[in-house]
Design an enzyme around this catalytic site. Structure first.
Site, PDB file in Angstrom:
ATOM      1  N   THR A  21       0.838  -1.274   0.097  1.00 57.94           N
ATOM      2  CA  THR A  21       0.142  -0.169   0.089  1.00 57.94           C
ATOM      3  C   THR A  21       0.985   1.329  -0.306  1.00 57.94           C
ATOM      4  O   THR A  21       0.793   2.064   0.871  1.00 57.94           O
ATOM      5  CB  THR A  21      -0.858  -0.049   1.205  1.00 57.94           C
ATOM      6  N   LYS A 202       6.114  -0.458 -22.213  1.00 61.66           N
ATOM      7  CA  LYS A 202       6.163   0.369 -21.008  1.00 61.66           C
ATOM      8  C   LYS A 202       7.908   0.593 -20.806  1.00 61.66           C
ATOM      9  O   LYS A 202       8.304   1.386 -20.381  1.00 61.66           O
ATOM     10  CB  LYS A 202       5.570  -0.618 -19.782  1.00 61.66           C
ATOM     11  N   SER A 272      10.144   6.313  -9.673  1.00 60.60           N
ATOM     12  CA  SER A 272      10.342   5.513  -8.512  1.00 60.60           C
ATOM     13  C   SER A 272      11.793   4.906  -8.119  1.00 60.60           C
ATOM     14  O   SER A 272      12.003   4.628  -6.980  1.00 60.60           O
ATOM     15  CB  SER A 272       9.240   4.324  -8.687  1.00 60.60           C
TER      16      SER A 272
HETATM   17  N1  LIG Z   1       5.244   5.135  -8.284  1.00 56.35           N
HETATM   18  C1  LIG Z   1       4.964   5.105  -9.337  1.00 56.35           C
HETATM   19  O1  LIG Z   1       4.561   6.091 -10.009  1.00 56.35           O
HETATM   20  C2  LIG Z   1       4.844   3.929 -10.327  1.00 56.35           C
HETATM   21  C3  LIG Z   1       5.358   2.780  -9.942  1.00 56.35           C
HETATM   22  N2  LIG Z   1       5.408   1.606 -10.798  1.00 56.35           N
HETATM   23  C4  LIG Z   1       5.899   0.166 -10.205  1.00 56.35           C
HETATM   24  O2  LIG Z   1       4.990  -0.186  -9.360  1.00 56.35           O
HETATM   25  C5  LIG Z   1       5.506  -1.028  -8.428  1.00 56.35           C
HETATM   26  C6  LIG Z   1       5.198  -0.489  -7.027  1.00 56.35           C
HETATM   27  O3  LIG Z   1       5.892   0.678  -6.943  1.00 56.35           O
HETATM   28  P1  LIG Z   1       5.447   1.902  -5.784  1.00 56.35           P
HETATM   29  O4  LIG Z   1       4.172   1.815  -5.667  1.00 56.35           O
HETATM   30  O5  LIG Z   1       6.307   3.240  -6.359  1.00 56.35           O
HETATM   31  O6  LIG Z   1       6.564   1.440  -4.529  1.00 56.35           O
HETATM   32  P2  LIG Z   1       6.365   1.655  -3.149  1.00 56.35           P
HETATM   33  O7  LIG Z   1       7.645   1.620  -2.634  1.00 56.35           O
HETATM   34  O8  LIG Z   1       5.720   3.176  -2.881  1.00 56.35           O
HETATM   35  O9  LIG Z   1       5.135   0.862  -2.532  1.00 56.35           O
HETATM   36  C7  LIG Z   1       5.611  -0.472  -2.238  1.00 56.35           C
HETATM   37  C8  LIG Z   1       4.931  -0.796  -0.846  1.00 56.35           C
HETATM   38  O10 LIG Z   1       5.003  -2.224  -0.494  1.00 56.35           O
HETATM   39  C9  LIG Z   1       5.406  -2.520   0.825  1.00 56.35           C
HETATM   40  N3  LIG Z   1       5.713  -3.711   1.239  1.00 56.35           N
HETATM   41  C10 LIG Z   1       6.857  -4.221   1.064  1.00 56.35           C
HETATM   42  N4  LIG Z   1       7.217  -5.151   1.484  1.00 56.35           N
HETATM   43  C11 LIG Z   1       5.854  -5.628   2.116  1.00 56.35           C
HETATM   44  C12 LIG Z   1       5.522  -6.842   2.701  1.00 56.35           C
HETATM   45  N5  LIG Z   1       6.101  -7.952   2.988  1.00 56.35           N
HETATM   46  N6  LIG Z   1       4.145  -6.826   3.005  1.00 56.35           N
HETATM   47  C13 LIG Z   1       3.462  -5.647   2.828  1.00 56.35           C
HETATM   48  N7  LIG Z   1       3.713  -4.571   2.169  1.00 56.35           N
HETATM   49  C14 LIG Z   1       5.011  -4.602   1.616  1.00 56.35           C
HETATM   50  C15 LIG Z   1       6.033  -1.243   1.312  1.00 56.35           C
HETATM   51  O11 LIG Z   1       6.010  -0.809   2.667  1.00 56.35           O
HETATM   52  P3  LIG Z   1       7.332  -0.531   3.621  1.00 56.35           P
HETATM   53  O12 LIG Z   1       7.085   0.877   3.554  1.00 56.35           O
HETATM   54  O13 LIG Z   1       7.213  -1.123   4.938  1.00 56.35           O
HETATM   55  O14 LIG Z   1       8.573  -0.765   2.746  1.00 56.35           O
HETATM   56  C16 LIG Z   1       5.460   0.020   0.320  1.00 56.35           C
HETATM   57  O15 LIG Z   1       4.666   0.638   1.047  1.00 56.35           O
HETATM   58  C17 LIG Z   1       7.024  -0.944  -8.696  1.00 56.35           C
HETATM   59  O16 LIG Z   1       7.388  -2.379  -9.599  1.00 56.35           O
HETATM   60  C18 LIG Z   1       7.327   0.294  -9.571  1.00 56.35           C
HETATM   61  O17 LIG Z   1       8.079   0.101 -10.517  1.00 56.35           O
HETATM   62  C19 LIG Z   1       4.827   1.606 -12.108  1.00 56.35           C
HETATM   63  C20 LIG Z   1       4.395   2.826 -12.496  1.00 56.35           C
HETATM   64  C21 LIG Z   1       4.540   4.041 -11.787  1.00 56.35           C
HETATM   65  C1  LIG Z   2       6.554   5.931 -16.313  1.00 56.28           C
HETATM   66  C2  LIG Z   2       6.578   6.258 -14.785  1.00 56.28           C
HETATM   67  C3  LIG Z   2       7.061   7.527 -14.452  1.00 56.28           C
HETATM   68  C4  LIG Z   2       5.092   6.390 -14.377  1.00 56.28           C
HETATM   69  O1  LIG Z   2       4.316   5.308 -15.044  1.00 56.28           O
HETATM   70  C5  LIG Z   2       6.952   5.004 -14.067  1.00 56.28           C
HETATM   71  O2  LIG Z   2       6.834   3.723 -14.532  1.00 56.28           O
HETATM   72  C6  LIG Z   2       7.608   4.912 -12.662  1.00 56.28           C
HETATM   73  O3  LIG Z   2       7.927   6.013 -12.370  1.00 56.28           O
HETATM   74  O4  LIG Z   2       8.050   3.763 -12.526  1.00 56.28           O
END
Ligand SMILES: NC(=O)C1=CN([C@@H]2O[C@H](COP(=O)(O)OP(=O)(O)OC[C@H]3O[C@@H](n4cnc5c(N)ncnc54)[C@H](OP(=O)(O)O)[C@@H]3O)[C@@H](O)[C@H]2O)C=CC1
Ligand SMILES: CC(C)(CO)C(=O)C(=O)O
Length: 322
Positions: A21, A202, A272
């Site tokens: 989350t 992507k 990210s």
């Molecule tokens: N952010 C973005 O704009 C984008 C991200 N992505 C991709 O999406 C994926 C997720 O990225 P993002 O949401 O940014 O990552 P974040 O680091 O924001 O979120 C990941 C979450 O997972 C939690 N977590 C880790 N381990 C566990 C566990 N064992 N149990 C429960 N929760 C856990 C973390 O908690 P804790 O705080 O405790 O570590 C953290 O809150 C990645 O592959 C990223 O590349 C794709 C497009 C855009």
């Molecule tokens: C392309 C972008 C910036 C948003 O989807 C992304 O994938 C990231 O930040 O990991």
């Protein structure tokens, strides 16, 4: 900041589990709950805060607060759900064998929302190849504090069914059902007939921008504003296109130009991977760069600039971990 009743009376009966989350799980899960879907959030360090205070979502579409959410710190306490969304960083995917099966209904599906290539294969090893959909998220969101997500730009998701040999699976009823749920939450969905093509598309964005943002300590707008780094972005994009072509996935020059144009219009954004680097967290180098590089090289396609980027990122990642 608008406070919403915790669930509107949405018509979908599908339940969602968000594994992780953070930026993605918090943003998309929060939007789904606000639209009335039954959403269950798995958390780790933020569990106590979110279970007591819910989620705050800042968004370009309007801020909102969910004062109460279904928060868990153990999948064994979660209900089995129809859709289990993986919103962890891929550096945590070694945990998936313990996380997925307890929370997935027998007729459920895992929705892989992570960046990278080859992730669905690993998930299929756990839950079966018939229970995996890939989701490519074009969104800019950051978790800025426990239970506090800032959505900066874009938000669309491309969905594609996984098949064991990556043959195009077409568009299925369950893809349409999931799309209906997300679109009821204001999230545009693109339904792809070919997951592997969508994954390589992507990477046209992720390999250059995620990688260079770390190596050059730069935001996306800085990379675009400088002629030298913009040329480097385009050269890396061309190598991703060459890698995809090796697998008969053809990415057009207009698609590449669209990625460049969208980034030029994007709010100044720290990727990210850059955020992970600055917080000294492990980088998603293997999923986003190493995996496509190895697959392309094994198939006989040389990607020298991506290989250099990979080696630089591996060095920085190891050094950054201390
Ligand atoms: N952010 C973005 O704009 C984008 C991200 N992505 C991709 O999406 C994926 C997720 O990225 P993002 O949401 O940014 O990552 P974040 O680091 O924001 O979120 C990941 C979450 O997972 C939690 N977590 C880790 N381990 C566990 C566990 N064992 N149990 C429960 N929760 C856990 C973390 O908690 P804790 O705080 O405790 O570590 C953290 O809150 C990645 O592959 C990223 O590349 C794709 C497009 C855009
Ligand atoms: C392309 C972008 C910036 C948003 O989807 C992304 O994938 C990231 O930040 O990991």
């Amino acid at each position: 900041m608008e406070s919403y009743p915790d669930r509107h009376n949405c018509h979908s009966e599908r339940s969602y589990a968000m594994l992780g989350t953070g930026a993605l799980g918090g943003y998309y899960g929060g939007c789904l709950q606000k639209a009335g879907l039954d959403v269950h959030f798995l958390l780790r360090s933020d569990y106590n805060h979110v279970s007591q205070s819910g989620l705050v979502i800042e968004s370009t579409d309007g801020d909102f607060t969910l004062s109460q959410v279904n928060a868990y710190q153990d999948v064994k306490d979660m209900p089995r759900c129809d859709v289990v969304a993986i919103a962890l960083k891929t550096t945590q995917n070694h945990l998936l064998p313990d996380l997925l099966l307890p929370v997935l209904k027998d007729d459920g599906v895992v929705l892989v929302l992570q960046n990278g290539l080859g992730i669905e294969d690993a998930v299929a090893e756990i839950v079966g190849s018939h229970r995996v959909i890939g989701g490519m998220c074009f969104v800019c969101a950051n978790k800025v504090a426990p239970g506090h997500i800032r959505h900066l730009d874009y938000k669309a998701i491309s969905l594609g069914e996984y098949t064991a040999d990556y043959h195009p699976a077409g568009i299925t009823a369950r893809m349409r059902q999931i799309a209906t749920d997300f679109e009821s939450a204001g999230i545009p969905i693109d339904l792809s007939e070919d997951l592997l093509l969508a994954r390589w598309q992507k990477l046209v964005w992720n390999i250059p921008y995620n990688g260079l943002s770390v190596i050059l300590n730069a935001r996306t707008d800085e990379l675009m504003a400088n002629a030298s780094t913009r040329a480097l972005v385009e050269e890396l994009m061309a190598e991703v296109v060459a890698g995809a072509a090796r697998f008969d996935r053809h990415i057009s020059s207009s698609f590449v130009q669209n990625m460049l144009d969208r980034t030029a219009k994007m709010k100044p954004y720290k990727t990210s991977m850059k955020i992970d680097y600055d917080l000294q967290r492990p980088l998603e180098v293997e999923a986003i760069v190493g995996s496509p590089l190895r697959l392309a090289e094994a198939a006989g396609t040389n990607l020298p600039q991506i290989r250099t980027l990979y080696r630089q990122l591996k060095f920085l990642d190891r050094k950054n971990q201390g």
